[in-house]
Write a protein that holds these residues in place. Structure first.
Motif, PDB file in Angstrom:
ATOM      1  N   TYR A   1       0.817  -1.214   0.000  1.00  0.00           N
ATOM      2  CA  TYR A   1       0.000   0.000   0.000  1.00  0.00           C
ATOM      3  C   TYR A   1       0.852   1.265   0.000  1.00  0.00           C
ATOM      4  O   TYR A   1       0.500   2.252  -0.658  1.00  0.00           O
ATOM      5  CB  TYR A   1      -0.956  -0.009   1.190  1.00  0.00           C
ATOM      6  CG  TYR A   1      -2.108  -0.951   0.999  1.00  0.00           C
ATOM      7  CD1 TYR A   1      -3.114  -0.668   0.083  1.00  0.00           C
ATOM      8  CD2 TYR A   1      -2.186  -2.150   1.714  1.00  0.00           C
ATOM      9  CE1 TYR A   1      -4.172  -1.530  -0.107  1.00  0.00           C
ATOM     10  CE2 TYR A   1      -3.241  -3.030   1.521  1.00  0.00           C
ATOM     11  CZ  TYR A   1      -4.229  -2.727   0.607  1.00  0.00           C
ATOM     12  OH  TYR A   1      -5.264  -3.588   0.407  1.00  0.00           O
TER      13      TYR A   1
ATOM     14  N   LEU B   1       0.400   3.853  -3.071  1.00  0.00           N
ATOM     15  CA  LEU B   1      -0.050   5.209  -2.771  1.00  0.00           C
ATOM     16  C   LEU B   1       1.032   6.241  -3.072  1.00  0.00           C
ATOM     17  O   LEU B   1       0.735   7.362  -3.504  1.00  0.00           O
ATOM     18  CB  LEU B   1      -0.483   5.306  -1.312  1.00  0.00           C
ATOM     19  CG  LEU B   1      -1.752   4.517  -0.950  1.00  0.00           C
ATOM     20  CD1 LEU B   1      -2.006   4.560   0.553  1.00  0.00           C
ATOM     21  CD2 LEU B   1      -2.964   5.074  -1.708  1.00  0.00           C
TER      22      LEU B   1
ATOM     23  N   LEU C   1       1.017   6.651  -6.866  1.00  0.00           N
ATOM     24  CA  LEU C   1      -0.209   7.331  -7.285  1.00  0.00           C
ATOM     25  C   LEU C   1      -0.157   8.832  -6.993  1.00  0.00           C
ATOM     26  O   LEU C   1      -0.672   9.642  -7.770  1.00  0.00           O
ATOM     27  CB  LEU C   1      -1.420   6.718  -6.585  1.00  0.00           C
ATOM     28  CG  LEU C   1      -1.895   5.351  -7.088  1.00  0.00           C
ATOM     29  CD1 LEU C   1      -2.873   4.725  -6.104  1.00  0.00           C
ATOM     30  CD2 LEU C   1      -2.548   5.489  -8.469  1.00  0.00           C
ATOM     31  N   THR C   2       0.458   9.194  -5.874  1.00  0.00           N
ATOM     32  CA  THR C   2       0.463  10.600  -5.458  1.00  0.00           C
ATOM     33  C   THR C   2       1.709  11.370  -5.899  1.00  0.00           C
ATOM     34  O   THR C   2       1.634  12.581  -6.128  1.00  0.00           O
ATOM     35  CB  THR C   2       0.349  10.707  -3.928  1.00  0.00           C
ATOM     36  OG1 THR C   2       1.409   9.934  -3.319  1.00  0.00           O
ATOM     37  CG2 THR C   2      -0.988  10.191  -3.447  1.00  0.00           C
TER      38      THR C   2
ATOM     39  N   TYR D   1     -11.311   0.950 -14.852  1.00  0.00           N
ATOM     40  CA  TYR D   1     -11.783   0.320 -13.619  1.00  0.00           C
ATOM     41  C   TYR D   1     -13.280  -0.004 -13.714  1.00  0.00           C
ATOM     42  O   TYR D   1     -13.710  -1.120 -13.400  1.00  0.00           O
ATOM     43  CB  TYR D   1     -11.514   1.259 -12.437  1.00  0.00           C
ATOM     44  CG  TYR D   1     -12.113   0.792 -11.135  1.00  0.00           C
ATOM     45  CD1 TYR D   1     -11.515  -0.201 -10.377  1.00  0.00           C
ATOM     46  CD2 TYR D   1     -13.305   1.366 -10.666  1.00  0.00           C
ATOM     47  CE1 TYR D   1     -12.084  -0.623  -9.175  1.00  0.00           C
ATOM     48  CE2 TYR D   1     -13.871   0.953  -9.478  1.00  0.00           C
ATOM     49  CZ  TYR D   1     -13.251  -0.050  -8.734  1.00  0.00           C
ATOM     50  OH  TYR D   1     -13.817  -0.467  -7.563  1.00  0.00           O
TER      51      TYR D   1
ATOM     52  N   ASN E   1     -10.344  -5.015  -3.615  1.00  0.00           N
ATOM     53  CA  ASN E   1      -9.770  -3.805  -3.035  1.00  0.00           C
ATOM     54  C   ASN E   1      -9.715  -2.731  -4.113  1.00  0.00           C
ATOM     55  O   ASN E   1      -9.084  -2.919  -5.153  1.00  0.00           O
ATOM     56  CB  ASN E   1      -8.363  -4.095  -2.500  1.00  0.00           C
ATOM     57  CG  ASN E   1      -7.752  -2.900  -1.790  1.00  0.00           C
ATOM     58  OD1 ASN E   1      -7.415  -1.906  -2.411  1.00  0.00           O
ATOM     59  ND2 ASN E   1      -7.592  -3.025  -0.480  1.00  0.00           N
TER      60      ASN E   1
ATOM     61  N   ILE F   1      -8.223   0.204  -4.333  1.00  0.00           N
ATOM     62  CA  ILE F   1      -6.918   0.782  -4.652  1.00  0.00           C
ATOM     63  C   ILE F   1      -6.107  -0.168  -5.527  1.00  0.00           C
ATOM     64  O   ILE F   1      -5.509   0.234  -6.530  1.00  0.00           O
ATOM     65  CB  ILE F   1      -6.148   1.117  -3.357  1.00  0.00           C
ATOM     66  CG1 ILE F   1      -6.886   2.187  -2.558  1.00  0.00           C
ATOM     67  CG2 ILE F   1      -4.730   1.592  -3.686  1.00  0.00           C
ATOM     68  CD1 ILE F   1      -6.258   2.508  -1.226  1.00  0.00           C
TER      69      ILE F   1
ATOM     70  N   TYR G   1      -4.998   0.509  -9.315  1.00  0.00           N
ATOM     71  CA  TYR G   1      -3.557   0.590  -9.593  1.00  0.00           C
ATOM     72  C   TYR G   1      -3.108  -0.493 -10.571  1.00  0.00           C
ATOM     73  O   TYR G   1      -2.445  -0.209 -11.574  1.00  0.00           O
ATOM     74  CB  TYR G   1      -2.777   0.467  -8.277  1.00  0.00           C
ATOM     75  CG  TYR G   1      -1.281   0.560  -8.450  1.00  0.00           C
ATOM     76  CD1 TYR G   1      -0.650   1.796  -8.511  1.00  0.00           C
ATOM     77  CD2 TYR G   1      -0.494  -0.595  -8.541  1.00  0.00           C
ATOM     78  CE1 TYR G   1       0.730   1.892  -8.675  1.00  0.00           C
ATOM     79  CE2 TYR G   1       0.881  -0.501  -8.700  1.00  0.00           C
ATOM     80  CZ  TYR G   1       1.486   0.736  -8.774  1.00  0.00           C
ATOM     81  OH  TYR G   1       2.844   0.824  -8.942  1.00  0.00           O
TER      82      TYR G   1
END
Length: 404
Positions: free
Chosen positions: A17, A21, A24-25, A159, A176, A178, A182
């Motif tokens: 994770y 994350l 992604l950010t 998605y 999930n 995320i 992803y």
């Protein structure tokens, strides 16, 4: 539909994770920071850092270019052109590997034809004054910004499509959100029967844009300076060779992990739509406003025995700009390393290394004396420009010291 009841990952949940994350950010702002640094900060990370020291995170908002109508228009026309070529150019029928659920995707291998038509069309538009590629460079930041946001929306579309209208049984949810966003939901998503989404994102948009932008930067530098620096020519040529090889081998690419294993999500699709055209082409972005002349040389005149005056070129760039006899360094190192297996119990196995080193240094000294006599003042100028002119041994010594 091959669905999983729980998310299964290679690494621990925390590592998984945090990495997802983080990418992604951080990837979207990094693209803008890279563009800003190359174009507006002379490629200097320090200069960009000092800017943010003064302005803080507000500085990111200030430098982030807003997507403009021109940027969207360029992206749309380019994308539509590539879609048309992918659908309508003829190509050999190629089958991909059998998927885990027993499906075998079928492709039309028209990548090389698409590549040729794309570049010829692009250069022709410039040559005949119909479209100036400099416009692409001038709106590059806006285009990257548009691609960042547009590709995120596209990933949400993938998605949703994976949930409501998967193209095959090679799809499913991990449970999930995320992870699904992803890594993706579908292995082989298509629109209709013939339009393969991953072929478009990975090959026709991502890899093709690499070549198109490489040519763009070359043309932009030409229009700025009236010529193209040899450094830009090397950069563009090598990139085009690489991308040409890719499209020549494209059918093989469809058997690789990108296509046959990784699903269509942020990781692969956003990366190809945004990361490839921005990061992979970044050396060319820098070179546009920072041309480097690689072929530095000294024109040295000398007089022959018969009294005739002639001119020679003394190279002061590349390996020749580092050492007069740089090729002696790898030769001596090669002799040493193929002797090392004998270890160090006795000296005699290293006799050849010692002999060879002496031979090459004697040869270098005699060549130096001959050049000094032949070129005179020009040789002195050469000696000032080449740091390891006198002996490659000094270079070899420094290299070994850095390694140790």
């Amino acid at each position: 539909m091959a669905a999983a009841t729980e998310a299964k990952t290679v690494h621990s949940a925390v590592v998984t994770y945090v990495s997802m994350l983080s990418l992604l950010t951080l990837c979207p702002p990094f693209v803008i920071l890279l563009w800003y640094t190359m174009v507006h900060a002379d490629g200097s990370v320090v200069q960009t850092w000092n800017f943010f020291k003064q302005h803080g995170l507000q500085g990111l908002i200030e430098i982030w270019p807003r997507p403009t109508a021109t940027a969207w228009k360029i992206i749309f026309i380019y994308g539509a052109f590539e879609v048309a070529l992918q659908l309508f150019l003829p190509g050999k029928r190629v089958e991909g590997p059998i998927s885990p659920t027993g499906n075998r995707p079928v492709y039309e291998a028209n990548g090389m034809a698409t590549y040729f038509v794309t570049l010829v069309t692009y250069v022709s538009l410039w040559w005949f004054g119909i479209f100036n590629p400099s416009v692409v460079y001038d709106h590059l930041g806006e285009m990257f910004s548009a691609l960042i946001f547009g590709s995120l929306i596209f990933c949400f579309f993938l998605y949703i499509k994976g949930h409501v209208a998967p193209s095959s049984t090679d799809s499913g949810s991990s449970g999930n959100l995320i992870i699904d966003f992803y890594w993706g939901m579908e292995l082989y998503p298509r629109i209709g029967k013939h339009f393969d989404i991953k072929v478009f994102t990975n090959c026709r948009f991502g890899m093709m844009s690499w070549a198109v932008l490489a040519v763009t930067y070359c043309i932009k530098q030409y229009e700025l300076n009236g010529k193209v620096a040899d450094s830009m020519l090397v950069n563009t040529t090598l990139m085009l060779v690489y991308v040409t090889k890719f499209f020549w081998w494209e059918a093989g690419y469809w058997n690789t992990m990108d296509i046959a294993h990784d699903r269509a999500g942020f990781y692969i699709c956003w990366g190809c739509l945004v990361w490839v055209p921005s990061v992979y082409t970044s050396p060319g972005i820098y070179l546009v406003n920072h041309p480097v002349n690689l072929g530095r040389q000294i024109e040295a005149t000398y007089t022959t025995i018969s009294g005739e005056t002639k001119t020679s070129l003394l190279l002061t760039s590349g390996w020749w700009g580092l050492s007069l006899h740089f090729h002696y360094v790898p030769e001596i190192l090669a002799a040493f390393f193929w002797t090392v297996p004998a270890l160090f119990n006795h000296f005699l196995p290293y006799f050849y290394v010692v002999f060879f080193t002496i031979l090459l240094f004697d040869r270098a000294k005699r060549d130096d004396d001959r050049c000094r006599s032949k070129y005179g003042k020009y040789w002195k100028l050469y000696c000032k420009k080449v740091p390891y002119k006198d002996h490659s041994w000094n270079l070899l010594r420094d290299l070994l010291r850095d390694v140790s």
